[in-house]
Write an enzyme that holds these catalytic residues in place. Sequence first.
Site, short mmCIF file in Angstrom:
data_model
loop_
_atom_site.label_atom_id
_atom_site.label_comp_id
_atom_site.label_asym_id
_atom_site.label_seq_id
_atom_site.Cartn_x
_atom_site.Cartn_y
_atom_site.Cartn_z
N GLN A 140 -13.92 -4.50 34.95
CA GLN A 140 -14.29 -3.43 35.89
C GLN A 140 -15.23 -3.92 36.99
O GLN A 140 -15.39 -3.26 38.01
CB GLN A 140 -14.90 -2.25 35.14
N CYS B 92 -13.74 7.60 33.15
CA CYS B 92 -13.78 6.15 33.36
C CYS B 92 -14.49 5.87 34.68
O CYS B 92 -14.22 6.53 35.68
CB CYS B 92 -12.36 5.61 33.40
N LEU B 93 -15.38 4.89 34.68
CA LEU B 93 -16.10 4.55 35.92
C LEU B 93 -15.15 4.05 37.00
O LEU B 93 -15.48 4.10 38.18
CB LEU B 93 -17.17 3.48 35.63
N GLY C 219 -19.94 2.98 28.86
CA GLY C 219 -19.22 1.78 28.47
C GLY C 219 -18.66 1.09 29.69
O GLY C 219 -18.35 1.73 30.70
N HIS D 174 -11.10 2.70 24.25
CA HIS D 174 -10.96 2.81 25.71
C HIS D 174 -11.29 1.46 26.37
O HIS D 174 -10.57 1.00 27.25
CB HIS D 174 -11.92 3.92 26.19
N GLU D 175 -12.37 0.82 25.89
CA GLU D 175 -12.79 -0.45 26.52
C GLU D 175 -11.85 -1.60 26.16
O GLU D 175 -11.56 -2.45 27.00
CB GLU D 175 -14.23 -0.79 26.11
N HIS E 116 -9.04 -1.63 28.41
CA HIS E 116 -9.33 -2.28 29.70
C HIS E 116 -9.05 -3.78 29.64
O HIS E 116 -8.55 -4.37 30.60
CB HIS E 116 -10.81 -2.09 30.08
ZN LIG Z 1 -12.85 2.93 31.60
#
Ligand SMILES: [Zn+2]
Length: 179
Positions: free
Chosen positions: A51, A94-95, A46, A136-137, A140
């Site tokens: 990001q 998380c990336l 995701g 989660h997204e 963000h």
């Molecule tokens: Zn994340």
Amino acid sequence: MTVKDILILPDKRLRQVSKPVAKVDASIKKLVEDMFETMYEAPGIGLAAIQIGEPRRVVTMDLAKKEGEKQPQVFINPEIVDESDEVSVHEEGCLSIPEYYEEVERPAVVTVKYLDLDGKTQEVKATGLLATCIQHEIDHLNGVLFIDHISKLKRDRVVKKFTKAAKQATKDGKAKERD
Ligand SMILES: [Zn+2]
């Protein structure tokens, strides 16, 4: 399509609140393409537009098993319209916080309203991994990271570690420029 750099903790832009998309036009389609390219390259399941430094309310996702067919999903202006009292706990990563994983408790089922790539309103009742991932997204898009849901002690520790690493990287970069 372009693979973009992913912002890493403690980059302040990750704390920005993203703006709603007024119209799903060519620029949004281009952004979505870049997001998929970046997400698959990482690899991750995701990604939120912020990001890669774009403060727009756009999320890409692919929860397919590694060996299976790709299942790309796009959520534009996603909004939680209903959530269960029942909670579930999943390990999240998380990336933007590479190689850090921690268990997070969230509502087990959420109903999400969003626009698809054609600009049409859609609704999905998400359970399991999709429920975790979409929450989660959406976090963000509101400048919230999954570490905000864990204990302060653990959060302080991970923020400190990444802040130190970022400082070291800047120092190394400057040393390289001098060489
Ligand atoms: Zn994340």
